[in-house]
Scaffold this motif. Sequence first.
Motif, PDB file in Angstrom:
ATOM      1  N   ARG A 140       0.847  -1.196   0.000  1.00  0.00           N
ATOM      2  CA  ARG A 140       0.000   0.000   0.000  1.00  0.00           C
ATOM      3  C   ARG A 140       0.880   1.242   0.000  1.00  0.00           C
ATOM      4  N   VAL A 141       0.594   2.110  -0.966  1.00  0.00           N
ATOM      5  CA  VAL A 141       1.288   3.398  -1.025  1.00  0.00           C
ATOM      6  C   VAL A 141       0.561   4.343  -0.089  1.00  0.00           C
ATOM      7  N   PRO A 142       1.291   5.057   0.766  1.00  0.00           N
ATOM      8  CA  PRO A 142       0.605   5.978   1.682  1.00  0.00           C
ATOM      9  C   PRO A 142      -0.266   6.957   0.918  1.00  0.00           C
ATOM     10  N   SER A 143      -1.506   7.108   1.406  1.00  0.00           N
ATOM     11  CA  SER A 143      -2.472   7.930   0.681  1.00  0.00           C
ATOM     12  C   SER A 143      -2.094   9.395   0.656  1.00  0.00           C
ATOM     13  N   GLY A 144      -1.302   9.851   1.617  1.00  0.00           N
ATOM     14  CA  GLY A 144      -0.935  11.262   1.681  1.00  0.00           C
ATOM     15  C   GLY A 144       0.292  11.615   0.871  1.00  0.00           C
ATOM     16  N   THR A 145       0.876  10.630   0.169  1.00  0.00           N
ATOM     17  CA  THR A 145       2.112  10.883  -0.564  1.00  0.00           C
ATOM     18  C   THR A 145       1.920  11.919  -1.647  1.00  0.00           C
ATOM     19  N   SER A 146       0.898  11.755  -2.485  1.00  0.00           N
ATOM     20  CA  SER A 146       0.676  12.698  -3.580  1.00  0.00           C
ATOM     21  C   SER A 146       0.325  14.077  -3.053  1.00  0.00           C
ATOM     22  N   THR A 147      -0.429  14.126  -1.962  1.00  0.00           N
ATOM     23  CA  THR A 147      -0.783  15.414  -1.373  1.00  0.00           C
ATOM     24  C   THR A 147       0.464  16.106  -0.830  1.00  0.00           C
ATOM     25  N   ARG A 148       1.347  15.319  -0.199  1.00  0.00           N
ATOM     26  CA  ARG A 148       2.550  15.884   0.370  1.00  0.00           C
ATOM     27  C   ARG A 148       3.471  16.429  -0.725  1.00  0.00           C
ATOM     28  N   LEU A 149       3.542  15.739  -1.874  1.00  0.00           N
ATOM     29  CA  LEU A 149       4.392  16.196  -2.965  1.00  0.00           C
ATOM     30  C   LEU A 149       3.854  17.477  -3.593  1.00  0.00           C
ATOM     31  N   ARG A 150       2.558  17.627  -3.664  1.00  0.00           N
ATOM     32  CA  ARG A 150       1.966  18.811  -4.280  1.00  0.00           C
ATOM     33  C   ARG A 150       1.907  20.001  -3.331  1.00  0.00           C
ATOM     34  N   ALA A 151       1.972  19.756  -2.052  1.00  0.00           N
ATOM     35  CA  ALA A 151       1.769  20.822  -1.076  1.00  0.00           C
ATOM     36  C   ALA A 151       2.965  21.758  -0.978  1.00  0.00           C
ATOM     37  N   ARG A 152       4.120  21.389  -1.557  1.00  0.00           N
ATOM     38  CA  ARG A 152       5.318  22.201  -1.398  1.00  0.00           C
ATOM     39  C   ARG A 152       5.792  22.756  -2.738  1.00  0.00           C
ATOM     40  N   PRO A 153       5.259  23.894  -3.178  1.00  0.00           N
ATOM     41  CA  PRO A 153       5.781  24.495  -4.418  1.00  0.00           C
ATOM     42  C   PRO A 153       7.186  25.049  -4.162  1.00  0.00           C
ATOM     43  N   ASP A 154       7.953  25.103  -5.204  1.00  0.00           N
ATOM     44  CA  ASP A 154       9.321  25.605  -5.106  1.00  0.00           C
ATOM     45  C   ASP A 154       9.294  27.107  -4.819  1.00  0.00           C
ATOM     46  N   PRO A 155       9.859  27.561  -3.682  1.00  0.00           N
ATOM     47  CA  PRO A 155       9.814  28.996  -3.347  1.00  0.00           C
ATOM     48  C   PRO A 155      10.506  29.879  -4.389  1.00  0.00           C
ATOM     49  N   PHE A 156      11.585  29.356  -4.982  1.00  0.00           N
ATOM     50  CA  PHE A 156      12.297  30.126  -6.008  1.00  0.00           C
ATOM     51  C   PHE A 156      11.398  30.383  -7.210  1.00  0.00           C
ATOM     52  N   LEU A 157      10.647  29.361  -7.632  1.00  0.00           N
ATOM     53  CA  LEU A 157       9.746  29.520  -8.774  1.00  0.00           C
ATOM     54  C   LEU A 157       8.584  30.446  -8.430  1.00  0.00           C
ATOM     55  N   VAL A 158       8.132  30.421  -7.181  1.00  0.00           N
ATOM     56  CA  VAL A 158       7.057  31.328  -6.750  1.00  0.00           C
ATOM     57  C   VAL A 158       7.532  32.776  -6.833  1.00  0.00           C
ATOM     58  N   VAL A 159       8.765  33.033  -6.382  1.00  0.00           N
ATOM     59  CA  VAL A 159       9.332  34.390  -6.459  1.00  0.00           C
ATOM     60  C   VAL A 159       9.472  34.816  -7.920  1.00  0.00           C
ATOM     61  N   CYS A 160       9.924  33.894  -8.782  1.00  0.00           N
ATOM     62  CA  CYS A 160      10.066  34.212 -10.209  1.00  0.00           C
ATOM     63  C   CYS A 160       8.720  34.547 -10.837  1.00  0.00           C
ATOM     64  N   ARG A 161       7.665  33.796 -10.460  1.00  0.00           N
ATOM     65  CA  ARG A 161       6.329  34.076 -11.011  1.00  0.00           C
ATOM     66  C   ARG A 161       5.817  35.431 -10.535  1.00  0.00           C
ATOM     67  N   CYS A 162       6.062  35.771  -9.269  1.00  0.00           N
ATOM     68  CA  CYS A 162       5.628  37.071  -8.740  1.00  0.00           C
ATOM     69  C   CYS A 162       6.360  38.211  -9.450  1.00  0.00           C
ATOM     70  N   PHE A 163       7.666  38.043  -9.674  1.00  0.00           N
ATOM     71  CA  PHE A 163       8.433  39.074 -10.371  1.00  0.00           C
ATOM     72  C   PHE A 163       7.991  39.194 -11.823  1.00  0.00           C
ATOM     73  N   SER A 164       7.670  38.065 -12.430  1.00  0.00           N
ATOM     74  CA  SER A 164       7.174  38.081 -13.808  1.00  0.00           C
ATOM     75  C   SER A 164       5.839  38.821 -13.888  1.00  0.00           C
ATOM     76  N   LEU A 165       4.983  38.616 -12.888  1.00  0.00           N
ATOM     77  CA  LEU A 165       3.699  39.321 -12.842  1.00  0.00           C
ATOM     78  C   LEU A 165       3.912  40.824 -12.690  1.00  0.00           C
ATOM     79  N   LEU A 166       4.859  41.214 -11.832  1.00  0.00           N
ATOM     80  CA  LEU A 166       5.171  42.635 -11.642  1.00  0.00           C
ATOM     81  C   LEU A 166       5.673  43.258 -12.943  1.00  0.00           C
ATOM     82  N   THR A 167       6.539  42.530 -13.644  1.00  0.00           N
ATOM     83  CA  THR A 167       7.066  43.022 -14.924  1.00  0.00           C
ATOM     84  C   THR A 167       5.955  43.165 -15.954  1.00  0.00           C
ATOM     85  N   CYS A 168       5.061  42.193 -15.959  1.00  0.00           N
ATOM     86  CA  CYS A 168       3.930  42.224 -16.890  1.00  0.00           C
ATOM     87  C   CYS A 168       3.040  43.441 -16.611  1.00  0.00           C
ATOM     88  N   LEU A 169       2.773  43.713 -15.349  1.00  0.00           N
ATOM     89  CA  LEU A 169       1.955  44.877 -14.977  1.00  0.00           C
ATOM     90  C   LEU A 169       2.649  46.184 -15.357  1.00  0.00           C
TER      91      LEU A 169
END
Length: 198
Positions: free
Chosen positions: A17-46
């Motif tokens: 049995r694969v732990p049921s929370g595995t997929s949730t745990r993998l999705r719950a942690r977005p890469d902080p560096f990519l989040v900062v890049c997306r925010c900066f990209s949004l600022l540039t777009c605006l």
Amino acid sequence: MPRNGEEDGETVAPLPRVPSGTSTRLRARPDPFLVVCRCFSLLTCLAAILCIAVNVLSAVRSFKNESDIFDGIFRCYAVFIACFVVLAETEWGFVFKFWQLLQYWAGRGMLQIFVAVMTRAFPDYTGEQKDLILLQNISCFLLLACGVVYLVSGVLCIGLLKRARQQKEITREQAVKDLEELEQRREELEQLLIAERV
């Protein structure tokens, strides 16, 4: 009737049995560096959209005043090029297919600096349109700052790091999807096994 785990005198090993929370745990942690890049990209777009708005207003004012017709044509070019800045920030594959330079942060930064300079050109020194000049200065310096950050980051190869992390994130999302499909298939096989035992 055979007990669970036994069939015709043979012991059937239960499926792991694969732990049921595995997929949730993998999705719950977005890469902080990519989040900062997306925010900066949004600022540039605006900032680029603000430059488009300022240049459109300036072009309309210039075409109304017949002596400033060249300024109006210049503003139309600035609007056209600023649209490329917005498209580059969406990172749409179609844009990168024809303008590969925009895929690299240094090239993107130079384009943003160019649009900022075009937006700042030909200011109204008479002071008739103070609100428009203020908006022009804000949009110009904001896009100029974004362009400088992109240029420096491109020279430091941070754009390459971002692309590598994006590829890693895509691979991880695909792995999570495959894991979910395997879990679903395992449950279906367990249901078939139970149905056969009954």
